[in-house]
Design a protein around this motif. Structure first.
Motif, PDB file in Angstrom:
ATOM      1  N   ALA A 283      25.894  -9.248  -3.485  1.00 18.51           N
ATOM      2  CA  ALA A 283      27.280  -8.866  -3.240  1.00 18.51           C
ATOM      3  C   ALA A 283      27.575  -7.598  -4.033  1.00 18.51           C
ATOM      4  CB  ALA A 283      28.210 -10.010  -3.640  1.00 18.51           C
ATOM      5  N   TRP A 284      28.573  -7.603  -4.877  1.00 22.77           N
ATOM      6  CA  TRP A 284      28.918  -6.423  -5.650  1.00 22.77           C
ATOM      7  C   TRP A 284      28.383  -6.530  -7.072  1.00 22.77           C
ATOM      8  CZ3 TRP A 284      32.272  -9.357  -2.787  1.00 22.77           C
ATOM      9  CH2 TRP A 284      32.963 -10.363  -3.470  1.00 22.77           C
ATOM     10  N   LYS A 285      28.279  -5.424  -7.733  1.00 20.51           N
ATOM     11  CA  LYS A 285      27.646  -5.382  -9.053  1.00 20.51           C
ATOM     12  C   LYS A 285      28.491  -5.996 -10.160  1.00 20.51           C
ATOM     13  CE  LYS A 285      24.537  -1.534  -8.117  1.00 20.51           C
ATOM     14  NZ  LYS A 285      24.088  -0.170  -8.481  1.00 20.51           N
ATOM     15  N   SER A 286      29.711  -6.363  -9.856  1.00 22.08           N
ATOM     16  CA  SER A 286      30.528  -7.085 -10.840  1.00 22.08           C
ATOM     17  C   SER A 286      30.230  -8.583 -10.810  1.00 22.08           C
ATOM     18  CB  SER A 286      32.018  -6.845 -10.550  1.00 22.08           C
ATOM     19  OG  SER A 286      32.348  -7.228  -9.227  1.00 22.08           O
ATOM     20  N   HIS A 287      29.405  -9.039  -9.867  1.00 25.70           N
ATOM     21  CA  HIS A 287      29.050 -10.451  -9.730  1.00 25.70           C
ATOM     22  C   HIS A 287      28.223 -10.897 -10.944  1.00 25.70           C
ATOM     23  CE1 HIS A 287      27.475 -14.160  -7.998  1.00 25.70           C
ATOM     24  NE2 HIS A 287      28.340 -14.024  -7.002  1.00 25.70           N
TER      25      HIS A 287
ATOM     26  N   GLU B 267      31.122  -0.305  -7.178  1.00 22.70           N
ATOM     27  CA  GLU B 267      32.555  -0.552  -7.007  1.00 22.70           C
ATOM     28  C   GLU B 267      33.105   0.142  -5.766  1.00 22.70           C
ATOM     29  OE1 GLU B 267      36.279  -2.153  -8.200  1.00 22.70           O
ATOM     30  OE2 GLU B 267      34.282  -2.512  -8.991  1.00 22.70           O
ATOM     31  N   HIS B 268      32.742   1.412  -5.558  1.00 24.76           N
ATOM     32  CA  HIS B 268      33.309   2.161  -4.439  1.00 24.76           C
ATOM     33  C   HIS B 268      32.735   1.735  -3.093  1.00 24.76           C
ATOM     34  CE1 HIS B 268      29.548   4.356  -5.141  1.00 24.76           C
ATOM     35  NE2 HIS B 268      29.645   4.767  -3.900  1.00 24.76           N
ATOM     36  N   GLU B 269      31.651   0.936  -3.129  1.00 26.09           N
ATOM     37  CA  GLU B 269      31.029   0.488  -1.881  1.00 26.09           C
ATOM     38  C   GLU B 269      31.435  -0.931  -1.516  1.00 26.09           C
ATOM     39  OE1 GLU B 269      26.699   2.511  -1.788  1.00 26.09           O
ATOM     40  OE2 GLU B 269      26.992   1.040  -3.376  1.00 26.09           O
ATOM     41  N   GLN B 270      32.190  -1.606  -2.390  1.00 26.83           N
ATOM     42  CA  GLN B 270      32.435  -3.027  -2.204  1.00 26.83           C
ATOM     43  C   GLN B 270      33.154  -3.340  -0.904  1.00 26.83           C
ATOM     44  OE1 GLN B 270      34.324  -4.778  -5.584  1.00 26.83           O
ATOM     45  NE2 GLN B 270      32.769  -4.113  -7.003  1.00 26.83           N
TER      46      GLN B 270
ATOM     47  N   VAL C 282      47.762  -8.801  -4.437  1.00 27.17           N
ATOM     48  CA  VAL C 282      47.073  -9.856  -3.685  1.00 27.17           C
ATOM     49  C   VAL C 282      46.575  -9.315  -2.341  1.00 27.17           C
ATOM     50  CG1 VAL C 282      47.365 -12.086  -2.531  1.00 27.17           C
ATOM     51  CG2 VAL C 282      48.356 -11.711  -4.804  1.00 27.17           C
ATOM     52  N   PHE C 283      47.395  -8.533  -1.693  1.00 24.05           N
ATOM     53  CA  PHE C 283      47.027  -7.908  -0.417  1.00 24.05           C
ATOM     54  C   PHE C 283      45.792  -7.028  -0.594  1.00 24.05           C
ATOM     55  CE2 PHE C 283      47.426  -4.372   2.607  1.00 24.05           C
ATOM     56  CZ  PHE C 283      47.643  -5.035   3.812  1.00 24.05           C
ATOM     57  N   LYS C 284      45.812  -6.182  -1.605  1.00 26.95           N
ATOM     58  CA  LYS C 284      44.696  -5.263  -1.837  1.00 26.95           C
ATOM     59  C   LYS C 284      43.424  -6.003  -2.231  1.00 26.95           C
ATOM     60  CE  LYS C 284      47.342  -1.137  -3.120  1.00 26.95           C
ATOM     61  NZ  LYS C 284      47.642  -0.161  -4.202  1.00 26.95           N
ATOM     62  N   GLU C 285      43.581  -7.104  -2.954  1.00 29.06           N
ATOM     63  CA  GLU C 285      42.401  -7.873  -3.363  1.00 29.06           C
ATOM     64  C   GLU C 285      41.657  -8.416  -2.153  1.00 29.06           C
ATOM     65  OE1 GLU C 285      41.370 -11.219  -6.719  1.00 29.06           O
ATOM     66  OE2 GLU C 285      43.109 -11.593  -5.431  1.00 29.06           O
ATOM     67  N   GLN C 286      42.391  -8.971  -1.191  1.00 27.34           N
ATOM     68  CA  GLN C 286      41.740  -9.470   0.022  1.00 27.34           C
ATOM     69  C   GLN C 286      41.034  -8.365   0.775  1.00 27.34           C
ATOM     70  OE1 GLN C 286      43.417 -12.012   2.929  1.00 27.34           O
ATOM     71  NE2 GLN C 286      44.428 -13.362   1.462  1.00 27.34           N
ATOM     72  N   LEU C 287      41.703  -7.214   0.901  1.00 32.59           N
ATOM     73  CA  LEU C 287      41.104  -6.105   1.643  1.00 32.59           C
ATOM     74  C   LEU C 287      39.889  -5.550   0.909  1.00 32.59           C
ATOM     75  CD1 LEU C 287      43.762  -6.393   3.205  1.00 32.59           C
ATOM     76  CD2 LEU C 287      43.922  -3.911   3.256  1.00 32.59           C
ATOM     77  N   LYS C 288      39.991  -5.466  -0.409  1.00 35.18           N
ATOM     78  CA  LYS C 288      38.912  -4.878  -1.200  1.00 35.18           C
ATOM     79  C   LYS C 288      37.620  -5.659  -1.071  1.00 35.18           C
ATOM     80  CE  LYS C 288      37.682  -3.594  -5.941  1.00 35.18           C
ATOM     81  NZ  LYS C 288      38.135  -3.506  -7.352  1.00 35.18           N
TER      82      LYS C 288
ATOM     83  N   PHE D 105      36.871  -8.005   1.295  1.00 37.31           N
ATOM     84  CA  PHE D 105      36.506  -8.446   2.640  1.00 37.31           C
ATOM     85  C   PHE D 105      35.161  -7.846   3.047  1.00 37.31           C
ATOM     86  CE2 PHE D 105      36.447  -7.727   7.231  1.00 37.31           C
ATOM     87  CZ  PHE D 105      36.718  -9.003   7.696  1.00 37.31           C
ATOM     88  N   PRO D 106      34.253  -8.615   3.643  1.00 37.46           N
ATOM     89  CA  PRO D 106      34.404  -9.981   4.147  1.00 37.46           C
ATOM     90  C   PRO D 106      33.892 -11.052   3.194  1.00 37.46           C
ATOM     91  CG  PRO D 106      32.408  -9.047   5.017  1.00 37.46           C
ATOM     92  CD  PRO D 106      33.000  -7.996   4.112  1.00 37.46           C
ATOM     93  N   ASN D 107      33.764 -10.732   1.910  1.00 37.29           N
ATOM     94  CA  ASN D 107      33.162 -11.669   0.964  1.00 37.29           C
ATOM     95  C   ASN D 107      34.173 -12.444   0.132  1.00 37.29           C
ATOM     96  OD1 ASN D 107      30.413 -10.797   1.542  1.00 37.29           O
ATOM     97  ND2 ASN D 107      30.979  -8.884   0.535  1.00 37.29           N
ATOM     98  N   PHE D 108      35.455 -12.299   0.439  1.00 41.94           N
ATOM     99  CA  PHE D 108      36.486 -12.995  -0.324  1.00 41.94           C
ATOM    100  C   PHE D 108      36.730 -14.375   0.284  1.00 41.94           C
ATOM    101  CE2 PHE D 108      40.937 -13.378  -2.024  1.00 41.94           C
ATOM    102  CZ  PHE D 108      40.582 -13.300  -3.362  1.00 41.94           C
ATOM    103  N   LYS D 109      37.266 -15.299  -0.515  1.00 39.64           N
ATOM    104  CA  LYS D 109      37.465 -16.663  -0.027  1.00 39.64           C
ATOM    105  C   LYS D 109      38.573 -16.760   1.011  1.00 39.64           C
ATOM    106  CE  LYS D 109      40.226 -17.684  -4.164  1.00 39.64           C
ATOM    107  NZ  LYS D 109      40.371 -18.586  -5.330  1.00 39.64           N
ATOM    108  N   PHE D 110      39.503 -15.805   1.009  1.00 37.26           N
ATOM    109  CA  PHE D 110      40.573 -15.782   2.005  1.00 37.26           C
ATOM    110  C   PHE D 110      40.554 -14.457   2.754  1.00 37.26           C
ATOM    111  CE2 PHE D 110      42.479 -18.491  -1.438  1.00 37.26           C
ATOM    112  CZ  PHE D 110      42.362 -19.693  -0.760  1.00 37.26           C
ATOM    113  N   ASP D 111      40.966 -14.485   4.012  1.00 35.03           N
ATOM    114  CA  ASP D 111      41.045 -13.242   4.793  1.00 35.03           C
ATOM    115  C   ASP D 111      42.253 -13.250   5.725  1.00 35.03           C
ATOM    116  OD1 ASP D 111      40.261 -15.007   6.780  1.00 35.03           O
ATOM    117  OD2 ASP D 111      38.187 -14.332   6.792  1.00 35.03           O
TER     118      ASP D 111
END
Length: 290
Positions: A15-19, A85-88, A249-255, A257-263
């Motif tokens: 996934a992303w490097k912050s994982h 980060e910029h590719e997430q 919260v809106f930006k978190e989902q978009l940031k 996506f598609p790996n977030f628990k909600f969409d």
């Protein structure tokens, strides 16, 4: 048993490097494509290319075409690489520009128009925080752009939800010209029918998006397909967020996506963008000579 070495096997797509997996096992230790043993950890890296003989030829050609024409998207989807980060996110949040409500209304007024606020809803009436949420997005279409003023993402049972939706739209610019589009899954149909019976709100069941049926073979990727179709619109800077509003919260989902628990909010955004081709529902004032 005493003296028996424990063995833990982790199979995953990067996934992303912050994982935490990246932080624990990759960062400053091995590169993304490392195969071998280091610090008592056995790394096995593989991609679809290691399994070509079992992949449908048509799909294989599509993957090879994607790798050639869009390397960044290919990396995100297929290469199994850890993302910076910029590719997430595939969604270009840096192109979502803020807007002033006063300036937007003044611009519309100068053209003898008045903004009409519409809404999209992705519904789910469960109270449990682990379940899907009901999302609602308030937006206006003007000058071939969409302007978003507010959103909500809530866990509510049906009775509370039937109270919340009318309250939300009325607090965010609802008028007789407004439309409320709701995604036509089972819960959405129930909500739409109940609100129509209990209120005079303009509820419209949206057209079923391709792949929404869980029996469809492309159900899991349908959300990504719909988002991909709208990326050019987003990248062109045509999505605007009301300044001063809390969009975290809106930006978190978009940031993520598609790996977030909600969409649910991504669904609402796609529904809103898909309305851009419909006639702009603005009220034209009579021009009065003085």
């Amino acid at each position: 048993k005493k003296g028996v070495k424990n063995l833990v096997i982790v199979v995953m797509n990067p996934a992303w490097k912050s994982h935490f997996i990246y932080k624990r096992f990759f960062e400053n230790k091995v590169n993304d494509e490392f195969n071998g043993v280091k610090d008592d950890v056995n790394y096995v890296f593989a991609t679809y290319k290691d399994n070509k003989k079992n992949i449908d030829p048509i799909l294989l050609r599509e993957l090879e075409k994607l790798e050639k024409e869009n390397p960044q998207l290919f990396k995100r989807r297929m290469k199994s690489g850890w993302l910076d980060e910029h590719e997430q996110s595939k969604i270009p949040l840096n192109k979502f520009y803020p807007f002033s409500m006063d300036k937007l209304e003044a611009e519309a007024y100068n053209l003898y128009k008045k903004l009409v606020w519409d809404y999209t809803i992705d519904s789910a009436y469960k109270k449990d925080e682990k379940n899907d949420k009901t999302a609602i997005l308030a937006f206006a279409r003007f000058d071939n752009n969409i302007y978003m003023r507010a959103f909500a993402s809530v866990n509510m049972e049906l009775p509370k939800l039937l109270e919340f939706i009318p309250s939300f739209v009325k607090a965010n610019g609802y008028s007789k010209k407004s439309r409320i589009w709701i995604e036509p899954k089972a819960s959405g149909k129930s909500v739409a029918q109940m609100i129509k019976k209990q209120t005079n709100l303009n509820i419209i069941e949206d057209e079923p998006p391709k792949g929404r049926d869980k029996k469809s073979p492309d159900y899991k990727t349908a959300k990504e397909i719909r988002t991909d179709e709208n990326l050019a619109f987003m990248e062109a800077g045509r999505c605007h967020l009301l300044e001063g509003y809390n969009w975290d919260v809106f930006k978190e989902q978009l940031k993520y996506f598609p790996n977030f628990k909600f969409d649910d909010l991504v669904d609402c955004l796609n529904m809103a963008i898909n309305k851009i081709d419909e006639p702009e529902p603005v009220k034209v004032f009579d021009i009065i000579e003085t």
